[in-house]
Scaffold this motif. Structure first.
Motif, PDB file in Angstrom:
ATOM      1  N   GLU A   1      50.200  43.320  43.309  1.00 46.48           N
ATOM      2  CA  GLU A   1      49.687  43.327  41.939  1.00 46.48           C
ATOM      3  C   GLU A   1      50.700  42.722  40.971  1.00 46.48           C
ATOM      4  O   GLU A   1      50.339  41.969  40.072  1.00 46.48           O
ATOM      5  N   HIS A   2      51.969  43.076  41.161  1.00 49.28           N
ATOM      6  CA  HIS A   2      53.009  42.503  40.297  1.00 49.28           C
ATOM      7  C   HIS A   2      53.055  40.981  40.450  1.00 49.28           C
ATOM      8  O   HIS A   2      53.181  40.260  39.457  1.00 49.28           O
TER       9      HIS A   2
ATOM     10  N   LYS B   1      50.609  39.014  41.175  1.00 47.48           N
ATOM     11  CA  LYS B   1      49.457  38.460  40.458  1.00 47.48           C
ATOM     12  C   LYS B   1      49.701  38.448  38.945  1.00 47.48           C
ATOM     13  O   LYS B   1      49.428  37.457  38.266  1.00 47.48           O
ATOM     14  N   GLU B   2      50.206  39.579  38.417  1.00 43.85           N
ATOM     15  CA  GLU B   2      50.388  39.725  36.977  1.00 43.85           C
ATOM     16  C   GLU B   2      51.527  38.867  36.437  1.00 43.85           C
ATOM     17  O   GLU B   2      51.435  38.318  35.342  1.00 43.85           O
TER      18      GLU B   2
END
Length: 120
Positions: A57-58, A60-61
């Protein structure tokens, strides 16, 4: 009037009794509600999946290319679901760095959310 007073009293007593039972069971199952409890085994497949999710997720963000390596330690917190606070190792290029991550998990609704990701 007496019946209404008795009904209010009965309802209040019931709420207190149910709350007392809830807090009793939560304390027996791992401490105070809302408190952080150390994870006994951070290498269980589920906890490792939480760590991997945090890195993915990190990435992606933040448009990074970190690679999950391992979990050093972790804690959980019962909320409307479970918060996992993990110290992880992730590879950044040629360097392995430590990160403190928090993931909120609500598996019965298939919800997972990265709420914090900080380099230590």
């Amino acid at each position: 009037m007496t019946i209404k007073l008795f009904s209010v009293f009965s309802l209040t007593l019931s709420i207190i009794l149910i709350s007392s039972i809830f807090f009793h069971f939560s304390a027996a199952l791992g401490g105070a509600v809302g408190g952080w409890t150390p994870l006994n085994d951070v290498n269980t497949p589920y906890v490792v999946a939480i760590g991997q999710f945090a890195v993915n997720e990190h990435n992606k963000e933040a448009a990074t290319k970190l690679e999950f390596q391992s979990i050093i330690k972790g804690e959980s917190q019962v909320v409307a679901g479970t918060n996992y606070r993990l110290v992880i190792n992730a590879k950044d290029g040629g360097h392995v760095r430590k990160y403190l991550v928090v993931v909120w998990d609500k598996p019965w609704e298939k919800i997972k959310k990265l709420t914090s990701f900080k380099q230590m």
